[in-house]
Design a protein around this motif. Sequence first.
Motif, PDB file in Angstrom:
ATOM      1  N   ASP A 126      -2.471   6.257  11.330  1.00 41.41           N
ATOM      2  CA  ASP A 126      -3.839   6.440  11.133  1.00 41.41           C
ATOM      3  C   ASP A 126      -4.973   6.720  12.391  1.00 41.41           C
ATOM      4  O   ASP A 126      -5.566   7.671  12.558  1.00 41.41           O
ATOM      5  CB  ASP A 126      -4.392   5.683   9.922  1.00 41.41           C
ATOM      6  CG  ASP A 126      -3.822   6.062   8.718  1.00 41.41           C
ATOM      7  OD1 ASP A 126      -3.644   7.314   8.316  1.00 41.41           O
ATOM      8  OD2 ASP A 126      -3.549   5.262   7.815  1.00 41.41           O
ATOM      9  N   SER A 179      -4.689   7.612   3.646  1.00 41.94           N
ATOM     10  CA  SER A 179      -3.817   6.700   4.735  1.00 41.94           C
ATOM     11  C   SER A 179      -2.584   7.482   4.834  1.00 41.94           C
ATOM     12  O   SER A 179      -1.687   7.699   3.681  1.00 41.94           O
ATOM     13  CB  SER A 179      -3.702   5.309   4.326  1.00 41.94           C
ATOM     14  OG  SER A 179      -3.098   4.490   5.145  1.00 41.94           O
ATOM     15  N   TYR A 180      -2.220   7.173   6.061  1.00 40.81           N
ATOM     16  CA  TYR A 180      -0.628   7.916   6.209  1.00 40.81           C
ATOM     17  C   TYR A 180       0.508   6.854   6.101  1.00 40.81           C
ATOM     18  O   TYR A 180       0.289   5.798   6.987  1.00 40.81           O
ATOM     19  CB  TYR A 180      -0.649   8.537   7.871  1.00 40.81           C
ATOM     20  CG  TYR A 180       0.519   9.466   8.082  1.00 40.81           C
ATOM     21  CD1 TYR A 180       0.534  10.727   7.771  1.00 40.81           C
ATOM     22  CD2 TYR A 180       1.651   8.718   8.855  1.00 40.81           C
ATOM     23  CE1 TYR A 180       1.664  11.579   7.775  1.00 40.81           C
ATOM     24  CE2 TYR A 180       2.670   9.681   9.077  1.00 40.81           C
ATOM     25  CZ  TYR A 180       2.761  10.957   8.546  1.00 40.81           C
ATOM     26  OH  TYR A 180       3.656  11.648   8.717  1.00 40.81           O
ATOM     27  N   GLN A 220       0.852  -1.333   0.005  1.00 47.62           N
ATOM     28  CA  GLN A 220      -0.020  -0.096   0.015  1.00 47.62           C
ATOM     29  C   GLN A 220       0.621   1.256   0.084  1.00 47.62           C
ATOM     30  O   GLN A 220       0.913   1.963  -1.087  1.00 47.62           O
ATOM     31  CB  GLN A 220      -1.060   0.036   1.306  1.00 47.62           C
ATOM     32  CG  GLN A 220      -1.859   1.253   1.232  1.00 47.62           C
ATOM     33  CD  GLN A 220      -2.690   1.299   2.575  1.00 47.62           C
ATOM     34  OE1 GLN A 220      -2.052   1.137   3.698  1.00 47.62           O
ATOM     35  NE2 GLN A 220      -3.711   2.058   2.492  1.00 47.62           N
ATOM     36  N   HIS A 221       1.794   1.413   1.104  1.00 46.29           N
ATOM     37  CA  HIS A 221       2.364   2.607   1.186  1.00 46.29           C
ATOM     38  C   HIS A 221       3.956   2.440   0.653  1.00 46.29           C
ATOM     39  O   HIS A 221       4.752   3.373   0.387  1.00 46.29           O
ATOM     40  CB  HIS A 221       2.752   3.309   2.677  1.00 46.29           C
ATOM     41  CG  HIS A 221       1.188   3.925   2.852  1.00 46.29           C
ATOM     42  ND1 HIS A 221       0.617   4.878   2.249  1.00 46.29           N
ATOM     43  CD2 HIS A 221       0.192   3.502   3.969  1.00 46.29           C
ATOM     44  CE1 HIS A 221      -0.534   5.145   2.802  1.00 46.29           C
ATOM     45  NE2 HIS A 221      -0.772   4.454   3.790  1.00 46.29           N
ATOM     46  N   ARG A 251       0.609  -6.635   2.932  1.00 45.70           N
ATOM     47  CA  ARG A 251      -0.264  -5.468   3.212  1.00 45.70           C
ATOM     48  C   ARG A 251      -0.776  -5.015   1.854  1.00 45.70           C
ATOM     49  O   ARG A 251       0.147  -4.458   1.205  1.00 45.70           O
ATOM     50  CB  ARG A 251       0.285  -4.479   4.159  1.00 45.70           C
ATOM     51  CG  ARG A 251      -0.922  -3.492   4.851  1.00 45.70           C
ATOM     52  CD  ARG A 251      -1.078  -2.226   4.336  1.00 45.70           C
ATOM     53  NE  ARG A 251      -0.020  -1.217   4.394  1.00 45.70           N
ATOM     54  CZ  ARG A 251       0.095  -0.406   5.177  1.00 45.70           C
ATOM     55  NH1 ARG A 251      -0.785  -0.099   6.110  1.00 45.70           N
ATOM     56  NH2 ARG A 251       0.983   0.463   5.358  1.00 45.70           N
TER      57      ARG A 251
END
Lengths: 262, 262, 262, 262, 262, 262
Positions: free
Chosen positions: C176, F122-123, C48-49, C75
């Motif tokens: 978050d 989202s962070y 995701q990130h 994730r």
Amino acid sequence: MTSELALEFARKIRAREQAVGYWAVLDAPVATERIGRLGYDYVALDAQHGLLGYSGVLNGLMAIDAGHTAVGMVRVEDNNLTAIGKALDAGAVGVIVPLVNTAADAAAAVAAAKYPPMGGRSYGPMRSALRIGPVPAEANATTLVFAMIETPDGLANVKEICATPGLDGIYVGPSDLAIAVGGAFPGDPAIETEFNAALKTVAEAAASAGIAAGIHTPAGEVAALRLSQGYTFTTIASDLTHLEQIAKAHLAAATAAVTTKD
Amino acid sequence: MTSELALEFARKIRAREQAVGYWAVLDAPVATERIGRLGYDYVALDAQHGLLGYSGVLNGLMAIDAGHTAVGMVRVEDNNLTAIGKALDAGAVGVIVPLVNTAADAAAAVAAAKYPPMGGRSYGPMRSALRIGPVPAEANATTLVFAMIETPDGLANVKEICATPGLDGIYVGPSDLAIAVGGAFPGDPAIETEFNAALKTVAEAAASAGIAAGIHTPAGEVAALRLSQGYTFTTIASDLTHLEQIAKAHLAAATAAVTTKD
Amino acid sequence: MTSELALEFARKIRAREQAVGYWAVLDAPVATERIGRLGYDYVALDAQHGLLGYSGVLNGLMAIDAGHTAVGMVRVEDNNLTAIGKALDAGAVGVIVPLVNTAADAAAAVAAAKYPPMGGRSYGPMRSALRIGPVPAEANATTLVFAMIETPDGLANVKEICATPGLDGIYVGPSDLAIAVGGAFPGDPAIETEFNAALKTVAEAAASAGIAAGIHTPAGEVAALRLSQGYTFTTIASDLTHLEQIAKAHLAAATAAVTTKD
Amino acid sequence: MTSELALEFARKIRAREQAVGYWAVLDAPVATERIGRLGYDYVALDAQHGLLGYSGVLNGLMAIDAGHTAVGMVRVEDNNLTAIGKALDAGAVGVIVPLVNTAADAAAAVAAAKYPPMGGRSYGPMRSALRIGPVPAEANATTLVFAMIETPDGLANVKEICATPGLDGIYVGPSDLAIAVGGAFPGDPAIETEFNAALKTVAEAAASAGIAAGIHTPAGEVAALRLSQGYTFTTIASDLTHLEQIAKAHLAAATAAVTTKD
Amino acid sequence: MTSELALEFARKIRAREQAVGYWAVLDAPVATERIGRLGYDYVALDAQHGLLGYSGVLNGLMAIDAGHTAVGMVRVEDNNLTAIGKALDAGAVGVIVPLVNTAADAAAAVAAAKYPPMGGRSYGPMRSALRIGPVPAEANATTLVFAMIETPDGLANVKEICATPGLDGIYVGPSDLAIAVGGAFPGDPAIETEFNAALKTVAEAAASAGIAAGIHTPAGEVAALRLSQGYTFTTIASDLTHLEQIAKAHLAAATAAVTTKD
Amino acid sequence: MTSELALEFARKIRAREQAVGYWAVLDAPVATERIGRLGYDYVALDAQHGLLGYSGVLNGLMAIDAGHTAVGMVRVEDNNLTAIGKALDAGAVGVIVPLVNTAADAAAAVAAAKYPPMGGRSYGPMRSALRIGPVPAEANATTLVFAMIETPDGLANVKEICATPGLDGIYVGPSDLAIAVGGAFPGDPAIETEFNAALKTVAEAAASAGIAAGIHTPAGEVAALRLSQGYTFTTIASDLTHLEQIAKAHLAAATAAVTTKD
Ligand SMILES: [Mg+2]
Ligand SMILES: [Mg+2]
Ligand SMILES: [Mg+2]
Ligand SMILES: [Mg+2]
Ligand SMILES: [Mg+2]
Ligand SMILES: [Mg+2]
């Protein structure tokens, strides 16, 4: 890919003439190029379950085009504008759209693959521009869309799906379809009757609608059987499993002779 | 790769026990991983003629190690410190060094693969550090070096090459060797006698020197034959050609049934 | 990854035994492989990130498996069939699904991760086939699904989320979550009370439901704290921030001594 | 990279002012970018033992330049025109050339890095063109060349090497140097005296010749020590080993608290 | 690439018929494919100074072949068996070999490009196998070898170089040649006379030897001029500099209109 | 990218000061870096139609930042949290969101780009952390969001779209817009009046709402025209088409001189 190959392939599919393709899951363009030169009508790159990210699809399509014999298709990872648009922009002649459950799903697939007014595809041809001219509506004519029938809902709605305007064919995912008709695993002999009935239902729905019926198969012999059962086109698959099979067979042949020194 | 697999493979080769490997030219790690789990003793990645750059070799070795069954070797692209050092740092258990013409060439290969005082390899283990401890001289013990015999000079000097300290084996490149003995192409029947004599010469030279004799083969049946002729290890090859063969065979099986609508 | 590791990890998590993992955002498989060999129960790849595209996830999972010690989790970038299916096909033992706000979101995550009849995952195992047998329903048993609790809605609905059939655990995204409870930034001391209360609510919800409670942490000390507070598993993160920290610390140690010539 | 940073770094090194760098072996540009922003004078990318192919070097140099704080150097994989030219064309400010045994080796390194008439570098700037103007001879002025002293021969010939026209510095590879002076492994306490004597010899040779003396170190504390011993610049290394260390330390901190349910 | 294109291009060059090519340094296969379809006789991929690693060359050649109009050549990074062999195995029709100073250098280039008995190329065709049959000696006939004349020595020895058996042509690197005849930079007007004399010398040497004379040029107008001066083929270059030029020109056209709000 | 450039660009756009950008579809970071240094205010990477996967976007943004002159924007492939979040985490200053049909679509785009409480991003900053501090709400201030107007619905709803809180501008996709107003193809002269009216409607809607109006253009001259018509910023495009144009022009210049030997 040259227009000629693409146009001829589209014509053939829409005329329900028989075709045979190969299924590639490996991001190995040189292998894909070679397979594309063997005489298959098309090579389908699997962006859903295959080991292909975006660059794998792009390079794979280029590899197929370098062979100048087969056309490239993509089994997209999702039924939406992004996945379908990127595959077509990358030069695919057609898309195989997974998990189509309803006529609305099929219509969404068509809309994603076609420029307005037929659909909602955004205009930005990249490799596809090598083939199509500047008129989007004309490009629509050479873009093939296939809806996968592989779920209980898809099977139940196959007639309505086949009636979707702009849809060029349906495509059976036999592993999921086996499970959909109650099998415990792909090829489960316990549901052979139901599975064969489902195959017949699908083929007949396509025939009635005048569109192509395609199906995935694990081997050339099965492909021949499906063609004899009324399927229009079959893909033989996959490079990964075939490679594993042949490497295993050669090991068996070799190790008969291996002895341990003592 | 675990130390155990590497140590056992090194022991086996040095004891001249028979082994069978697979030859990979594709940069397709998942395929390589699968093949590595079939029971082959080793998988050799071809960095000379194969379609593998540095990242392909690195990922391929990791893929083999993920299978935990076979060890990874590399046919390096050149006989120098850089090519050999990078392959070993990436985790290869051994290197197959092409175009070795003289004992000096073989000594150079050994020197490139071994840390001082045995050789001149620079210390900077990367993946190899996962296997070897901090003592370079001990690492030398688990690093295999094979010299390819594939040229007229290499064939003429095979005895001297086999006598090279630190060399673990020789390895026949049959395509080039066929040309070296006067063939017009690999497998040229016109030089079958000379080719078989060369194979015998090489195998006997290795046996006399007490080192392993390896050879490349196109198929399991040929591998079995070579093992029966005194070769210690044989690699069956390659993923690319095998994949082409099997895809071609399935097409033939399928297209028997294809008809054109009329 | 071998079945044994995966099965044991699934058993452990479902038994609510404690586990510690590492969080990787770098597409640096050799680093991931090394970390995977340190004794962590799992390594989680952040799609995701993190800085990982599809090939990064695929190579990262292979790297973890090459270490043969930890299992690989992902994730995923989105809560849908495509993202979850591709991560699992690539060999992940489990998925951490972000931004789950409702029980319906959690149910969608489970459905995407499980084959019919439990869910709607399409059958096409690639690396996952190395681990699971041919029976999809059995594969479901070794696939872990975690729902992230990191939004106001997710926190409010945590009990209903925990009750989702097939869900193996929940997972707190503390950055978050801090913002969700009114913080101006991750770690905002102004909302420490609310944050800790939220952590407690989540852990208790999981405990009541008998499923695992996981949480992301920046350091081993925090991980230890969370485990002592009733969390089942914690991931320490991330390779990128850790590398930045250690490189910064070494620079400070070095530059004390740097002088400018005069 | 901006000219200013490169010019200032070259000036600093040639003035024998102290500098501290970081050593990167990972092909992880975002991590390299972050490290490059911490205040290090330079980041050195290891193309010899590191996990970096050509694209890794290219992207790593771009990442360093994106930080706008440090300059990028490359430890090349070989002492020849190709390896040195490609690193410089990709935008490196300087090259660290391994395994320099003689003054002739050092002269070859300089010749490979400099345009005629000073050397034989072929003209074809790519990223380097962003920094240098069109006059090759002026580009020579901003290109740094360092010869590694890490072998018995290199140590014996260090004075002659330092006298090589155009050479900007020497650079100690401590692992290989430890072995070169008789150590069984890097850091072998048995040869501490000889190792320290060698370090002193090298530093003094550089000082006498008026060129920079650089050295690789595993940690900031060692870097500080080397600077205090007369070394001009030191690189702290590496990202891979540092990441492994910190991940290990966090695991230890976390697992103190892990208990198994019973 | 089809045999026909390759054979015709080889015939054309050997007949000293004029040809125009394009020079690519970007690893951007879709751009290369498009350029290859514009009508150029060949596209040359620069593996020496260009931004192309092995995979860039491989994908670039496939891209050129996908266009089915131009053939692919490679300016190799080094004059040795490895660099030349890998480029040809990847499917290049010919190699441009840099920094040829002597007839011995030219002979080495030919030997690296040709199978025995003509040379020492090892047999292991990959993409080249798509074009050539199984007889290595026949493959030699379709492989072009060009020696770059770009140094003082190369210029002095140009007649001897042209006399090298198996050499198909020479190729001027004008930037380096300008420096070689005393210029301070490529295009230095101070040495225009010497430069033009050198160009004439080279072209005449090739003509006398009956081999092709090629030259790099920055623009179509210069290419036309060189062809009119007796050069057989010219490459226009490069994608990177052309892209920079056109982007700059469009910015100038646009910014005439930009105003700052006040 | 440094905060200063990003902040200044955001200020400029929000003040409706004019800006000119370049449109990149090639995954060719060194080319992107060069273009980014020419003086353009921004470079936009096209992740929808462009040839850029995730790594292409990441490397492209790093390349733009390495130039230290322009800021990087991304035309995302989809209007959702994942696509927008990944582009921003990778370091984009702003996103251009395609196919915005309604105010709800525009609100969704804003929500995806902004941290709570403004949105639902989202962070997990990666490269964006290099620019923004730890306070997410402050990061929101430097993140630009543009909605594409390119469909009949989008055109009809342009006023409502412009009124979306948090939206920084709208952006015309002229190819799709031409089709949206009834054109048969981009640039269709038959709908010139309708097209120009639509351009005016869009520019006025943005002006009324006090947000920026952007538009894609094929050339600098068109960009100048659009700026004179009230557009705030224009992107000139694309590297692929420009490269094709210039390569074609140079071929024409060269081939005037080509003759065939006779
Ligand atoms: Mg559009
Ligand atoms: Mg060393
Ligand atoms: Mg399916
Ligand atoms: Mg040159
Ligand atoms: Mg050979
Ligand atoms: Mg989150």
